[in-house]
Design a protein around this motif. Structure first.
Motif, PDB file in Angstrom:
ATOM      1  N   GLY A   1      44.307  37.564 -46.875  1.00  0.00           N
ATOM      2  CA  GLY A   1      44.449  36.987 -45.542  1.00  0.00           C
ATOM      3  C   GLY A   1      43.349  37.445 -44.619  1.00  0.00           C
ATOM      4  O   GLY A   1      42.819  38.541 -44.768  1.00  0.00           O
ATOM      5  N   GLY A   2      43.011  36.599 -43.647  1.00  0.00           N
ATOM      6  CA  GLY A   2      41.871  36.897 -42.794  1.00  0.00           C
ATOM      7  C   GLY A   2      42.239  37.629 -41.523  1.00  0.00           C
ATOM      8  O   GLY A   2      42.271  37.048 -40.460  1.00  0.00           O
ATOM      9  N   SER A   3      42.518  38.917 -41.621  1.00  0.00           N
ATOM     10  CA  SER A   3      42.730  39.695 -40.395  1.00  0.00           C
ATOM     11  C   SER A   3      41.533  40.607 -40.199  1.00  0.00           C
ATOM     12  O   SER A   3      40.739  40.835 -41.102  1.00  0.00           O
ATOM     13  N   LEU A   4      41.440  41.146 -38.987  1.00  0.00           N
ATOM     14  CA  LEU A   4      40.343  42.050 -38.663  1.00  0.00           C
ATOM     15  C   LEU A   4      40.328  43.244 -39.621  1.00  0.00           C
ATOM     16  O   LEU A   4      39.276  43.658 -40.109  1.00  0.00           O
ATOM     17  N   THR A   5      41.513  43.778 -39.918  1.00  0.00           N
ATOM     18  CA  THR A   5      41.614  44.950 -40.791  1.00  0.00           C
ATOM     19  C   THR A   5      41.081  44.646 -42.178  1.00  0.00           C
ATOM     20  O   THR A   5      40.330  45.441 -42.754  1.00  0.00           O
ATOM     21  N   VAL A   6      41.476  43.498 -42.725  1.00  0.00           N
ATOM     22  CA  VAL A   6      41.031  43.140 -44.070  1.00  0.00           C
ATOM     23  C   VAL A   6      39.514  43.000 -44.099  1.00  0.00           C
ATOM     24  O   VAL A   6      38.839  43.502 -45.003  1.00  0.00           O
TER      25      VAL A   6
ATOM     26  N   TRP B   1      32.304  34.908 -32.830  1.00  0.00           N
ATOM     27  CA  TRP B   1      31.098  34.091 -32.655  1.00  0.00           C
ATOM     28  C   TRP B   1      30.823  33.208 -33.877  1.00  0.00           C
ATOM     29  O   TRP B   1      30.419  32.061 -33.743  1.00  0.00           O
ATOM     30  N   GLY B   2      31.030  33.763 -35.078  1.00  0.00           N
ATOM     31  CA  GLY B   2      30.797  32.977 -36.291  1.00  0.00           C
ATOM     32  C   GLY B   2      31.746  31.788 -36.361  1.00  0.00           C
ATOM     33  O   GLY B   2      31.362  30.669 -36.706  1.00  0.00           O
ATOM     34  N   LEU B   3      32.999  32.044 -36.005  1.00  0.00           N
ATOM     35  CA  LEU B   3      34.007  30.987 -36.019  1.00  0.00           C
ATOM     36  C   LEU B   3      33.678  29.915 -34.975  1.00  0.00           C
ATOM     37  O   LEU B   3      33.881  28.724 -35.197  1.00  0.00           O
ATOM     38  N   MET B   4      33.140  30.353 -33.834  1.00  0.00           N
ATOM     39  CA  MET B   4      32.785  29.395 -32.783  1.00  0.00           C
ATOM     40  C   MET B   4      31.674  28.456 -33.271  1.00  0.00           C
ATOM     41  O   MET B   4      31.695  27.258 -32.956  1.00  0.00           O
ATOM     42  N   VAL B   5      30.726  28.982 -34.034  1.00  0.00           N
ATOM     43  CA  VAL B   5      29.681  28.117 -34.601  1.00  0.00           C
ATOM     44  C   VAL B   5      30.336  27.091 -35.530  1.00  0.00           C
ATOM     45  O   VAL B   5      30.024  25.902 -35.492  1.00  0.00           O
ATOM     46  N   ALA B   6      31.292  27.556 -36.358  1.00  0.00           N
ATOM     47  CA  ALA B   6      31.965  26.643 -37.287  1.00  0.00           C
ATOM     48  C   ALA B   6      32.721  25.562 -36.523  1.00  0.00           C
ATOM     49  O   ALA B   6      32.672  24.381 -36.866  1.00  0.00           O
ATOM     50  N   GLU B   7      33.411  25.965 -35.445  1.00  0.00           N
ATOM     51  CA  GLU B   7      34.178  24.991 -34.661  1.00  0.00           C
ATOM     52  C   GLU B   7      33.257  24.014 -33.938  1.00  0.00           C
ATOM     53  O   GLU B   7      33.618  22.856 -33.721  1.00  0.00           O
ATOM     54  N   GLY B   8      32.047  24.487 -33.592  1.00  0.00           N
ATOM     55  CA  GLY B   8      31.113  23.617 -32.883  1.00  0.00           C
ATOM     56  C   GLY B   8      30.413  22.635 -33.801  1.00  0.00           C
ATOM     57  O   GLY B   8      29.725  21.720 -33.353  1.00  0.00           O
TER      58      GLY B   8
ATOM     59  N   LEU C   1      26.593  40.421 -39.126  1.00  0.00           N
ATOM     60  CA  LEU C   1      26.134  39.139 -39.678  1.00  0.00           C
ATOM     61  C   LEU C   1      27.091  38.648 -40.758  1.00  0.00           C
ATOM     62  O   LEU C   1      27.396  37.453 -40.844  1.00  0.00           O
ATOM     63  N   LEU C   2      27.586  39.567 -41.596  1.00  0.00           N
ATOM     64  CA  LEU C   2      28.495  39.153 -42.671  1.00  0.00           C
ATOM     65  C   LEU C   2      29.820  38.643 -42.111  1.00  0.00           C
ATOM     66  O   LEU C   2      30.346  37.631 -42.587  1.00  0.00           O
ATOM     67  N   GLU C   3      30.335  39.324 -41.092  1.00  0.00           N
ATOM     68  CA  GLU C   3      31.588  38.853 -40.482  1.00  0.00           C
ATOM     69  C   GLU C   3      31.387  37.445 -39.942  1.00  0.00           C
ATOM     70  O   GLU C   3      32.234  36.574 -40.118  1.00  0.00           O
ATOM     71  N   ALA C   4      30.237  37.231 -39.287  1.00  0.00           N
ATOM     72  CA  ALA C   4      29.956  35.901 -38.735  1.00  0.00           C
ATOM     73  C   ALA C   4      29.943  34.861 -39.862  1.00  0.00           C
ATOM     74  O   ALA C   4      30.531  33.790 -39.723  1.00  0.00           O
ATOM     75  N   SER C   5      29.309  35.211 -40.996  1.00  0.00           N
ATOM     76  CA  SER C   5      29.259  34.273 -42.120  1.00  0.00           C
ATOM     77  C   SER C   5      30.657  33.999 -42.665  1.00  0.00           C
ATOM     78  O   SER C   5      31.016  32.855 -42.929  1.00  0.00           O
ATOM     79  N   LEU C   6      31.442  35.065 -42.841  1.00  0.00           N
ATOM     80  CA  LEU C   6      32.794  34.885 -43.380  1.00  0.00           C
ATOM     81  C   LEU C   6      33.622  34.017 -42.441  1.00  0.00           C
ATOM     82  O   LEU C   6      34.298  33.078 -42.884  1.00  0.00           O
ATOM     83  N   SER C   7      33.565  34.311 -41.153  1.00  0.00           N
ATOM     84  CA  SER C   7      34.345  33.530 -40.194  1.00  0.00           C
ATOM     85  C   SER C   7      33.851  32.091 -40.149  1.00  0.00           C
ATOM     86  O   SER C   7      34.639  31.157 -40.036  1.00  0.00           O
ATOM     87  N   PHE C   8      32.529  31.920 -40.264  1.00  0.00           N
ATOM     88  CA  PHE C   8      31.956  30.574 -40.283  1.00  0.00           C
ATOM     89  C   PHE C   8      32.509  29.783 -41.468  1.00  0.00           C
ATOM     90  O   PHE C   8      32.817  28.599 -41.357  1.00  0.00           O
TER      91      PHE C   8
ATOM     92  N   VAL D   1      37.760  36.130 -39.668  1.00  0.00           N
ATOM     93  CA  VAL D   1      38.702  36.165 -38.556  1.00  0.00           C
ATOM     94  C   VAL D   1      39.221  34.742 -38.346  1.00  0.00           C
ATOM     95  O   VAL D   1      38.479  33.776 -38.449  1.00  0.00           O
ATOM     96  N   GLN D   2      40.533  34.604 -38.093  1.00  0.00           N
ATOM     97  CA  GLN D   2      41.139  33.275 -38.036  1.00  0.00           C
ATOM     98  C   GLN D   2      41.270  32.762 -36.600  1.00  0.00           C
ATOM     99  O   GLN D   2      41.399  33.541 -35.662  1.00  0.00           O
ATOM    100  N   PRO D   3      41.242  31.424 -36.421  1.00  0.00           N
ATOM    101  CA  PRO D   3      41.441  30.862 -35.095  1.00  0.00           C
ATOM    102  C   PRO D   3      42.852  31.199 -34.597  1.00  0.00           C
ATOM    103  O   PRO D   3      43.740  31.395 -35.434  1.00  0.00           O
ATOM    104  N   PRO D   4      43.098  31.252 -33.295  1.00  0.00           N
ATOM    105  CA  PRO D   4      42.167  30.901 -32.223  1.00  0.00           C
ATOM    106  C   PRO D   4      41.306  32.082 -31.738  1.00  0.00           C
ATOM    107  O   PRO D   4      40.689  31.970 -30.688  1.00  0.00           O
ATOM    108  N   THR D   5      41.297  33.196 -32.489  1.00  0.00           N
ATOM    109  CA  THR D   5      40.519  34.360 -32.056  1.00  0.00           C
ATOM    110  C   THR D   5      39.076  33.942 -31.779  1.00  0.00           C
ATOM    111  O   THR D   5      38.474  33.258 -32.603  1.00  0.00           O
ATOM    112  N   PRO D   6      38.524  34.351 -30.639  1.00  0.00           N
ATOM    113  CA  PRO D   6      37.127  33.990 -30.386  1.00  0.00           C
ATOM    114  C   PRO D   6      36.158  34.905 -31.137  1.00  0.00           C
ATOM    115  O   PRO D   6      35.820  35.973 -30.665  1.00  0.00           O
TER     116      PRO D   6
END
Lengths: 294, 300
Positions: free
Chosen positions: A152-157, A245-252, A226-233, A238-243
């Motif tokens: 699962g995609g939590s900050l801890t994991v 930056w990598g996830l925001m690029v994916a959502e955009g 950078l790796l977290e950004a890639s994983l979230s992308f 990290v899972q939505p709706p958490t802001p």
């Protein structure tokens, strides 16, 4: 056992920090990182809106440099009408948390391995070398993706998996540093004075490899961010709706054609943060070994 | 010989790690059966896939088959994993080779130019390119390439893998990312070589400037470059996940990402193992090439 105190090169350590702050690139990076850090800590005070609050009547509003912009939302709003500036401010928290805690985890693992391999040598060294080789063989992104998919995609994991993967450079560098130091006179003097092994390691050895540790720590922190950004992308961080930056690029991404600033801003934020950390790392490396500069 | 033995041992360790990691957690049978399955159906699937046997037995069987090129069947595609991979590997190889080309085309001239005049404008520009390359997230750089060259200028296709043209932007994105360390290495090596005694001798003998740079200095500076290239090639296979996903290239990385998302474990295991083995082979190859290029290493 309490032998007489050894005078170890403490002066040099102090000199290390002082010389770092005399380096303009280091100061520049440190100030930028400090500002981003302050932004993350004081996010609730700085952010103009709740980063999760949606406003369906005001979606993909333009940022300040485009026509039709509204200064109420300097960075505009995203596809769900959330204030982009607030999301960027809160996103700094995720990146810094990941960076710091990953480096703490991987730094401890790598340092222990490096010290043990370098100090004891022999068979222990062989085993640790084998572990380092095995780790280098694993493709980081693929393994991290798989682990996040399973647990699962939590900050801890994310922190744990990156921490368990990124220790290799610490181990390699600290191992060779310890090998160099262990034969120096002050270590031998401490040994002959009957220092216990733990005391010797903590009092004499570790303080003298701290500067090299600091250099690796900066680069690995940038690497982890950078790796977290890639994983979230890729949707496995990290899972939505958490802001994040990598996830925001994916959502955009779905607004790539007409509202490309939605990917531009969070990507630039990652870039600035990583650049600041790398500048500090480069400067530390120069301070450590000025002869390598050119 | 010793190195090859160690490399084999590393491969076995990686296969063991990949297998236990992916199998010790979660229940594949439940994932395959879907949400509406009854307990009996799940049990039947478990029986069918052989999931009710001990982990060690399954690992032994999987490894024995994998060595013979049989990685089992994909849970999603219902066809042999080996076929899926054979179909996608050429795309990833094309991407990786082109990315290596981009990396060398950028880093060799820039590294040499920077070394010829340290602290000049060229040196600073090269450093800026390196520093930016290390700071930009590669998926972001890839998306910007798409916005500029596909959507705005319309001179490159945004996604797919139909023609070689489809690989240009992805190769730039992947290659640029591995340029900085290579450029630093070439710059450093060239600076050292150019300040060495044998170059001074060559210059004193009246050999022309460019000949000294390319024939004498670059030749020595290139030795560590060869091994880094081999290692980067190994890394690109694993690192292609992000770029292949952004550009929709049907390659190994995209397959890995899709299969991870679907928990299609036989595919994930196989891809992990292949990427790891490939990396090990590249590192070994780098050692051999180095020994061949540099007699000093051979005699050690």
């Amino acid at each position: 056992m309490n032998g007489p105190e050894l005078i170890v090169p403490k002066a040099r350590r102090k000199g290390f920090a002082a010389r770092a702050f005399a380096n303009p690139a280091f100061v520049c990076g440190a100030v930028t990182l400090g500002l981003i850090f302050a932004m993350a800590v004081f996010a609730p005070l700085i952010a103009p809106y709740d980063p999760l609050a949606q406003d369906m009547t005001n979606r993909t509003a333009s940022p300040f440099w485009l026509a039709g912009a509204d200064w109420a939302h300097p960075f505009g709003t995203d596809g769900l009408g959330r204030d982009y500036l607030s999301r960027i401010i809160y996103g700094a928290r995720i990146s810094l948390l990941i960076g710091i805690f990953t480096v703490i985890t991987s730094g401890i693992i790598g340092t222990v391995m490096g010290v043990v391999a370098g100090y004891f040598g022999g068979k222990v060294d062989l085993v640790i070398n084998f572990l380092i080789m095995t780790r280098l063989t694993l493709p980081v992104i693929m393994v991290a993706l798989a682990v996040v998919a399973i647990f699962g995609g939590s900050l801890t994991v994310v922190v744990l998996v990156l921490g368990l993967l990124l220790w290799d450079r610490f181990a390699v560098v600290i191992r060779s540093a310890v090998m160099q130091i262990r034969n120096q006179e002050y270590i031998q003097a401490a040994q002959s004075m009957g220092y216990s092994t733990p005391k010797l390691l903590f009092r004499e050895l570790l303080p003298n490899i701290f500067d090299r540790f600091a250099v690796i720590a900066t680069f690995e922190m940038a690497h982890a961010i950078l790796l977290e950004a890639s994983l979230s992308f890729l949707g496995l961080g990290v899972q939505p709706p958490t802001p994040s930056w990598g996830l925001m690029v994916a959502e955009g991404r779905q607004y790539l054609l007409f509202d490309s600033w939605l990917i531009l801003i969070p990507g630039a934020a990652i870039c600035v943060l990583v650049l600041a950390i790398n500048m500090m790392g480069d400067a530390l490396r120069d301070v450590l070994a000025p002869e390598n500069r050119n | 010989m010793q190195r090859i033995g160690l490399a084999l041992l590393v491969c076995v360790a990686v296969s063991l790690l990949a297998f236990t990691l992916l199998n010790a957690s979660g229940d594949v049978a439940i994932a395959v059966a879907g949400e509406e399955a009854t307990a009996a159906q799940i049990e039947a699937i478990r029986e069918d896939l052989g999931l009710n046997r001990p982990l060690a037995v399954r690992y032994g069987e999987w490894l024995a088959n994998a060595v013979q090129g049989d990685f089992g069947n994909s849970l999603f595609f219902r066809q042999p994993v080996a076929e899926l991979i054979a179909y996608r590997l050429p795309n990833t190889m094309t991407l990786a080779v082109m990315a290596l080309g981009v990396m060398l085309a950028l880093s060799v001239p820039l590294g040499v130019a920077a070394a010829l005049r340290p602290n000049s404008i060229i040196d600073r520009a090269a450093m800026l390119i390196a520093v930016l390359g290390q700071a930009m997230p590669n998926f972001w750089f890839a998306l910007i390439l798409i916005v500029v060259f596909s959507l705005t200028l319309g001179i490159a296709p945004p996604s797919g893998s139909a023609t070689l043209g489809h690989f240009v932007l992805p190769a730039i994105a992947l290659g640029y990312y591995s340029t900085p360390p290579m450029m630093r290495l070439i710059r450093q090596g060239m600076i050292e070589a150019l300040s060495s005694d044998y170059i001074r001798t060559a210059r004193a003998k009246g050999i022309s400037g460019w000949k000294v740079v390319f024939k004498h200095a670059l030749r020595n500076a290139v030795i560590p470059v060869v091994s880094l290239t081999a290692v980067q090639f190994g890394n690109m296979l694993g690192g292609s996940v992000v770029i292949e996903t952004v550009f929709g290239i049907q390659g190994l990385g995209f397959l890995a990402w899709e299969s991870i998302s679907r928990m299609d474990l036989p595919v994930v295991q196989a891809v992990l193992l292949i990427v790891a083995v490939f990396y090990v082979v590249m590192v070994l190859l780098a050692d051999f090439i180095n020994a061949w290029l540099d007699p000093r290493i051979r005699t050690q």
